[in-house]
Design an enzyme around this catalytic site. Structure first.
Site, PDB file in Angstrom:
ATOM      1  N   HIS A 192      -8.407   0.939  -3.745  1.00 20.95           N
ATOM      2  CA  HIS A 192      -9.368   0.836  -2.564  1.00 20.95           C
ATOM      3  C   HIS A 192     -10.033   2.191  -2.386  1.00 20.95           C
ATOM      4  CE1 HIS A 192      -9.686  -0.292   2.018  1.00 20.95           C
ATOM      5  NE2 HIS A 192     -11.075  -0.215   1.462  1.00 20.95           N
TER       6      HIS A 192
ATOM      7  N   MET B  70     -11.387  -5.840   6.069  1.00 23.94           N
ATOM      8  CA  MET B  70     -10.496  -4.689   6.743  1.00 23.94           C
ATOM      9  C   MET B  70     -10.251  -5.495   8.086  1.00 23.94           C
ATOM     10  SD  MET B  70     -10.172  -2.191   4.747  1.00 23.94           S
ATOM     11  CE  MET B  70      -9.124  -1.274   5.920  1.00 23.94           C
TER      12      MET B  70
ATOM     13  N   SER C 125       0.732  -1.201  -0.195  1.00 18.72           N
ATOM     14  CA  SER C 125       0.103  -0.212  -0.110  1.00 18.72           C
ATOM     15  C   SER C 125       1.078   1.075  -0.055  1.00 18.72           C
ATOM     16  CB  SER C 125      -0.568  -0.066   1.191  1.00 18.72           C
ATOM     17  OG  SER C 125      -1.455   1.515   1.382  1.00 18.72           O
TER      18      SER C 125
ATOM     19  N   ASP D 257      -4.872   3.516  -1.924  1.00 17.90           N
ATOM     20  CA  ASP D 257      -5.949   3.965  -0.921  1.00 17.90           C
ATOM     21  C   ASP D 257      -6.500   5.078  -1.208  1.00 17.90           C
ATOM     22  OD1 ASP D 257      -6.143   1.781   1.007  1.00 17.90           O
ATOM     23  OD2 ASP D 257      -4.090   2.106   1.336  1.00 17.90           O
TER      24      ASP D 257
ATOM     25  N   ASP E  60      -6.610  -6.342   4.719  1.00 15.25           N
ATOM     26  CA  ASP E  60      -5.910  -4.972   4.668  1.00 15.25           C
ATOM     27  C   ASP E  60      -5.771  -4.249   6.158  1.00 15.25           C
ATOM     28  OD1 ASP E  60      -5.066  -2.345   4.087  1.00 15.25           O
ATOM     29  OD2 ASP E  60      -6.823  -2.075   3.033  1.00 15.25           O
TER      30      ASP E  60
ATOM     31  N   HIS F  78      -1.423  -1.382  -4.173  1.00 18.21           N
ATOM     32  CA  HIS F  78      -2.896  -0.971  -3.393  1.00 18.21           C
ATOM     33  C   HIS F  78      -2.713   0.378  -3.079  1.00 18.21           C
ATOM     34  CE1 HIS F  78      -6.067  -2.046  -0.872  1.00 18.21           C
ATOM     35  NE2 HIS F  78      -5.522  -0.959  -0.150  1.00 18.21           N
TER      36      HIS F  78
ATOM     37  N   MET G 264      -9.297   8.320   0.087  1.00 15.98           N
ATOM     38  CA  MET G 264     -10.061   8.536   0.907  1.00 15.98           C
ATOM     39  C   MET G 264     -10.605   9.905   0.841  1.00 15.98           C
ATOM     40  SD  MET G 264      -7.705   7.489   4.210  1.00 15.98           S
ATOM     41  CE  MET G 264      -6.680   5.846   3.967  1.00 15.98           C
TER      42      MET G 264
ATOM     43  N   MET H 224     -12.214   4.478  -0.262  1.00 14.13           N
ATOM     44  CA  MET H 224     -12.976   4.646   1.014  1.00 14.13           C
ATOM     45  C   MET H 224     -13.746   6.062   0.892  1.00 14.13           C
ATOM     46  SD  MET H 224      -9.779   3.174   3.402  1.00 14.13           S
ATOM     47  CE  MET H 224      -8.663   3.379   1.777  1.00 14.13           C
TER      48      MET H 224
HETATM   49  C1  DX5 Z   1      -6.012   1.534   5.919  1.00  6.39           C
HETATM   50  C2  DX5 Z   1      -5.893   1.430   4.254  1.00  6.39           C
HETATM   51  C3  DX5 Z   1      -4.637   0.550   4.081  1.00  6.39           C
HETATM   52  C4  DX5 Z   1      -3.367   0.878   4.766  1.00  6.39           C
HETATM   53  C5  DX5 Z   1      -2.685  -0.400   5.549  1.00  6.39           C
HETATM   54  O1  DX5 Z   1      -7.445   2.446   5.908  1.00  6.39           O
HETATM   55  O2  DX5 Z   1      -6.936   0.862   3.771  1.00  6.39           O
HETATM   56  O3  DX5 Z   1      -4.450   0.177   2.894  1.00  6.39           O
HETATM   57  O4  DX5 Z   1      -2.306   1.422   3.881  1.00  6.39           O
HETATM   58  O5  DX5 Z   1      -1.481  -0.048   6.256  1.00  6.39           O
HETATM   59  P1  DX5 Z   1      -1.063  -0.983   7.288  1.00  6.39           P
HETATM   60  O6  DX5 Z   1      -0.411  -1.816   6.524  1.00  6.39           O
HETATM   61  O7  DX5 Z   1       0.307  -0.097   7.757  1.00  6.39           O
HETATM   62  O8  DX5 Z   1      -1.864  -1.216   8.324  1.00  6.39           O
HETATM   63 ZN    ZN Z   2      -6.462  -0.118   1.722  1.00  6.45          ZN
END
Ligand code: DX5
Ligand code: ZN
Length: 216
Positions: free
Chosen positions: A67, A138, A9, A36, A176, A34, A38, A69
């Site tokens: 991903h 998650m 990620s 993310d 994740d 990956h 947000m 969010m």
């Molecule tokens: C959190 C993200 C993850 C995040 C995971 O909301 O969806 O993808 O990057 O990070 P680690 O591996 O540090 O928990």
């Molecule tokens: Zn993620």
């Protein structure tokens, strides 16, 4: 033994050096990236939009696991597809019609996934499993990297594995949050196919070794 997919990620990468970090991911032997996304509404944090995905797309052939969010993926997913996403995962906890969204994403030529937050049971997405390429469980509350793995999510992975196997659905299980060499092996044992890992991978310069340690 089945092949486990590793998806570093970039949330934990150096955002001023993403091009370099993509090369590192390529060299590490990981399969996916990956990304993310947000929106500051679905989760209390804001990250990147389609313009960043588009720039990254020019730098690598790696598979882009996006991903979302965000509260309204039905408004924005197409922009991410046009920017170069190979898989778009949105959340089960949104209000839009999920089956239609999955069908729209898949008929655009890319893969579709649904993610469930820690408090959302597998039963919420069970009816959609025949149409999904992936379910993202998650293992932390979404929003931030670097949190601790929630051990009680293991039971959810096992439940989902059983349903997918019994019905022979063509659907991957991705996890994740808080994935390191210890939690990776627990998740693989419970039936996960793909592992997202951010802070564990990017905390070290020895990326090849750290990615390898996730398979053990
Ligand atoms: C959190 C993200 C993850 C995040 C995971 O909301 O969806 O993808 O990057 O990070 P680690 O591996 O540090 O928990
Ligand atoms: Zn993620």
């Amino acid at each position: 033994m089945k092949k486990i997919i590793i998806a570093p990620s970039i949330l934990s990468a150096d955002f001023a050096a993403l091009k370099h970090d993509l090369k590192m991911i390529e060299e590490s032997g990981a399969d996916w990236v990956h990304i993310d996304v947000m929106d500051g509404h679905f989760v209390p944090n804001i990250t990147v939009g389609p313009v960043v995905v588009k720039s990254l797309r020019k730098e690598t052939e790696l598979f882009f696991d996006v991903h979302l969010m965000i509260t309204n993926p039905e408004k924005y997913w197409r922009k991410f597809k046009e920017a170069g996403a190979d898989l778009i995962t949105f959340h089960s906890e949104i209000s839009a019609e999920k089956k239609k969204l999955v069908e729209d994403i898949r008929s655009s030529g890319i893969k579709a996934g649904i993610s469930i937050k820690p408090k959302t049971p597998v039963s919420e997405i069970k009816a959609l499993l025949p149409y999904l390429n992936l379910v993202l469980i998650m293992t932390v509350e979404p929003g931030f990297g670097g949190q601790s793995f929630m051990e009680d999510m293991i039971a959810k992975i096992k439940v989902l594995r059983k349903i997918i196997d019994e019905n022979k659905y063509d659907c991957l299980i991705e996890v994740d949050g808080g994935i390191n060499s210890r939690t990776a092996s627990i998740c693989i044992g419970a039936g996960a196919d793909a592992l997202v890992s951010g802070s564990y991978i990017f905390a070290t310069e020895n990326h090849v070794e750290v990615v390898k340690s996730l398979f053990v």
